[in-house]
Design an enzyme around this catalytic site. Sequence first.
Site, PDB file in Angstrom:
ATOM      1  N   GLU A  69       0.790  -1.229   0.000  1.00 58.01           N
ATOM      2  CA  GLU A  69       0.000   0.000   0.000  1.00 58.01           C
ATOM      3  C   GLU A  69       0.828   1.289   0.000  1.00 58.01           C
ATOM      4  O   GLU A  69       0.818   2.049   0.982  1.00 58.01           O
ATOM      5  CB  GLU A  69      -0.953   0.006   1.197  1.00 58.01           C
ATOM      6  CG  GLU A  69      -1.958  -1.122   1.174  1.00 58.01           C
ATOM      7  CD  GLU A  69      -3.098  -0.953   2.176  1.00 58.01           C
ATOM      8  OE1 GLU A  69      -3.007  -0.071   3.047  1.00 58.01           O
ATOM      9  OE2 GLU A  69      -4.083  -1.709   2.084  1.00 58.01           O
ATOM     10  N   GLU A 102      -5.575  -8.564   0.866  1.00 57.78           N
ATOM     11  CA  GLU A 102      -6.169  -8.224   2.167  1.00 57.78           C
ATOM     12  C   GLU A 102      -7.652  -7.936   2.006  1.00 57.78           C
ATOM     13  O   GLU A 102      -8.060  -7.236   1.079  1.00 57.78           O
ATOM     14  CB  GLU A 102      -5.543  -6.958   2.781  1.00 57.78           C
ATOM     15  CG  GLU A 102      -4.172  -7.115   3.343  1.00 57.78           C
ATOM     16  CD  GLU A 102      -3.675  -5.842   4.033  1.00 57.78           C
ATOM     17  OE1 GLU A 102      -4.514  -5.025   4.477  1.00 57.78           O
ATOM     18  OE2 GLU A 102      -2.455  -5.672   4.109  1.00 57.78           O
TER      19      GLU A 102
END
Length: 457
Positions: free
Chosen positions: A180, A368
Amino acid sequence: MKAPKIQMELKENIFARELFGEDFKWGVSTAAYQIEGGHDLHGKGPSVWDVFTAKSGTILNGHHGNTACDFYNTYLEDIAMMKELGIPNFRFSLSWPRIIPNGTGEVNQSGIEFYNKVIDACLANDIEPWVTVYHWDLPHELELRGGWADRDIISWFKEYVAVCAKAFGDRVKYWMVLNEPMVFTGAGYFMGVHAPGKKGLTNFLPAAHHAVLAMAEGGRVLRQLIPTAEIGTTFSCSYIEPYTTSRKDVVAARRADALMNRLFIEPILGLGYPEEDLPVVKKLKKYYQPGDTELMQFDFDFIGIQNYTREIVKHSIFVPYLNAVLVKAGNRRVPTTAMGWEVYPPAIYHMLKKYSDYAGMPKIYITENGAAFPDVAADGKVNDTERVHYLRSYLRQVLKAKSEGVNVQGYFVWTLLDNFEWAEGYHPRFGLVHVDFDTQRRIIKSSGYWYKAFLNG
Ligand code: NOJ
């Protein structure tokens, strides 16, 4: 140990898993700083998170990751528990300052040994290790030299990636370069709410550009040193919709989408930065060096996408450059998690569709997805039916996208253990397994048993 309601649903679950196909990868995801603890053990250097959490007022309730889930000491039991739950893939990250305490230069053999033991324990339990090279815990020494805002980060990072590839590449097949980048540059270098706590465009823009370059260069280092590896990187994403159909809100939503969902993937795919929809990124040119456009691209084997929610966006004159603001889920009368995020299962479907629409998009893994809820541990049990419901609903949407032709080949629950949730400390519990942070006792939640039943029939 199975709750009756879950038992009732088992049949359907077994059926659902089969629908994803035999090769679909199922797993759980974690990150070093959030679970390991052992923050100063056996030669580990301080990370920006060790330093940031030590400052007062940075983290809710003054929490820190010094001990976290103590995975540094409990990895054998935790891996055995994953085996018991029948989880076939384990995503975890390597701590850069555990491996190279100052970020560059001398390698800490104890750090290498620790990850060797984790990897070997996974393999001994028939669990495939999936390694994230960088999940936000930058060596503090490198931050003192400018961190992600300094272009030298690219060569420091390449050196680190090469050390990891040489140490673990004989056993680790699945690699993710960055976790991320939007979050660690946005929260860490623009808003100052994550480590290292820097703010403003003059920090964010160079950090973002260097993260893109480091991500592509990291991919190249891995490919050169481990030709058989499957190499990916992971992106956060939220499904974005405008608050109203007014032109202002629609354009604001487009800008927010460009920032939150497109800024990092598009340069990697060779599309450059989304300047048209997010004019402020034109300022990034200032940090370009000749050849950067080509250097920003890399042909990843897979992209990891991480989705939790949707965001509703409206026009605002108070937010410079973006002129957009998120309408909080709490003000929208929608179901939310303990993070205040809307529970909106179609979000994951829309994101899968959006990313798979890019020309040249490789296969996708959901690296995720999960939720924090106010779990209660009583009599050695945690009956977290909300989480079971959340996971099942999102999975149905993944299946819908897959059945419509999206090349999604895996799904990882965030996360195995309740852990350190960054600025929110230990308050939000995302785990399939409950952790008592005073005793380190683990309790497998109903969701853990549900996942076990789902995976193993
Ligand atoms: C994104 C991050 O990768 C992870 O570290 C975090 O805990 C979860 N999502 C939940 O916020």
